[in-house]
Scaffold this motif. Sequence first.
Motif, short mmCIF file in Angstrom:
data_model
loop_
_atom_site.label_atom_id
_atom_site.label_comp_id
_atom_site.label_asym_id
_atom_site.label_seq_id
_atom_site.Cartn_x
_atom_site.Cartn_y
_atom_site.Cartn_z
N GLU A 103 0.81 -1.22 0.00
CA GLU A 103 0.00 0.00 0.00
C GLU A 103 0.84 1.27 0.00
N HIS A 104 2.10 1.16 0.44
CA HIS A 104 2.95 2.35 0.50
C HIS A 104 3.80 2.51 -0.76
N LEU A 143 11.90 14.07 -0.47
CA LEU A 143 12.11 13.07 -1.52
C LEU A 143 13.56 12.59 -1.55
N GLU A 144 13.74 11.31 -1.89
CA GLU A 144 15.05 10.82 -2.30
C GLU A 144 14.92 10.40 -3.75
N LEU A 145 15.62 11.09 -4.64
CA LEU A 145 15.54 10.81 -6.07
C LEU A 145 16.63 9.84 -6.48
N GLY A 146 16.25 8.83 -7.26
CA GLY A 146 17.18 7.78 -7.61
C GLY A 146 17.53 6.97 -6.38
N VAL A 172 6.88 6.39 5.36
CA VAL A 172 7.68 6.02 4.19
C VAL A 172 6.77 5.63 3.03
N GLY A 173 7.07 6.17 1.87
CA GLY A 173 6.39 5.76 0.65
C GLY A 173 7.41 5.61 -0.46
N PHE A 174 7.05 4.89 -1.50
CA PHE A 174 7.91 4.73 -2.66
C PHE A 174 7.09 4.98 -3.92
N LEU A 175 7.71 5.68 -4.86
CA LEU A 175 7.07 6.02 -6.12
C LEU A 175 7.94 5.53 -7.26
N ILE A 202 9.65 9.97 0.70
CA ILE A 202 9.25 9.23 -0.50
C ILE A 202 10.50 8.93 -1.32
N GLY A 203 10.79 7.65 -1.52
CA GLY A 203 11.89 7.24 -2.38
C GLY A 203 11.38 7.07 -3.80
N ILE A 204 12.11 7.62 -4.76
CA ILE A 204 11.67 7.60 -6.16
C ILE A 204 12.74 6.96 -7.03
N ASP A 205 12.32 5.99 -7.83
CA ASP A 205 13.23 5.32 -8.75
C ASP A 205 12.38 4.61 -9.79
N ILE A 206 12.97 4.32 -10.94
CA ILE A 206 12.25 3.58 -11.98
C ILE A 206 12.48 2.08 -11.85
#
Length: 246
Positions: free
Chosen positions: A16-17, A50-53, A97-100, A73-77
Motif C-alpha cells: 500500500e505504501h 524526496l530521495e531521487l534515484g 515512508v512511501g515509494f514512487l 518518499i523514495g523515487i526510482d524507476i
Amino acid sequence: MGKNKLKKFADMATYEHVVQVSFRQLQSEEFQFKGKWSRDFFGNDHPVVLELGCGKGEYTVKLAQHFPEVNFIGIDIKGSRMWKGATQAKEMNLKNVGFLRTNIENIRLFFAEGEVAEIWLTFPDPQMKKTRKRLTATNFIESYRRIVVPNGIIHLKSDSNFMYKYSEAMVAENQFGVIQKTEDLYHSEILNEVLSIQTFYEKQWLDRGLSIKYLSFRLNHGEPLREPDVEIEKDPYRSFGRSAKE
C-alpha cells in the motif's frame, strides 16, 4: 525475466505504501495524490522529503527512522531494486515512508508547487557525457524549483569528484545559498548520524578507498537558471557507464 524479479514485482503490487502509475495514466488524468501526499497518502500534515534515484531505498528508510515527524518518499524507476527498501519499511511498520516508481523527469506530474520541503540526491550517475541527464543540471533544478517550498533544500552525496565539482559550479553560477559542503565527508567536522547513513552504492565506493562528497544548498525561485561554463576533469576510476569494476 527471472522468477525472483517477478516475485518482487508481485510483492510491490500489493504494498500500500508503493505507488506505480503508467505514463499513459498520467496523460489521461491528474495524479490522485498531487498536492495531497501528506493528507491523503500519509494521513497527516507533516512535511514531505524526496530521495531521487533511491535505488534499494535504504537511505529513505533510515531517514524515516531518524525523523518520524517527516514523510519520506523514495523515487526510482527500478522496481526490483526498490523492493528491498519497500519490504523493509513494511516489515518495520513505518508509517512515514512511501515509494514512487517513475522516471525522475516526470516528478512535476506527481507533486504540486511548494509541496516538497527537501530533496536528497544520493550517489546519482554523474552523466559525464550528457549534461541534461545530470540530476543537478538546469532542467532538473527547474523541476525541483517548481515543487519545493521557497528556499527548499537540496542534498547531494556523491563519490564522483566530477558530479561534486559540476554541482558546486551550478550552485555558484545561480547564486544558491550553500549550507554545507565537503570533499571528504568522513574526515570532516560536519559528519553526523544522518550523513553517516550509507547506501549500497556508497559502501562500494568506500570499499574502493574513494572519498565521499557532500553538498547542501537552498534553491531560489527568482532568476532564470544558467548552466556553468566550466571545464571539469572527468573521473578516472570508472567508465562512463558507471561500472563498479576497476
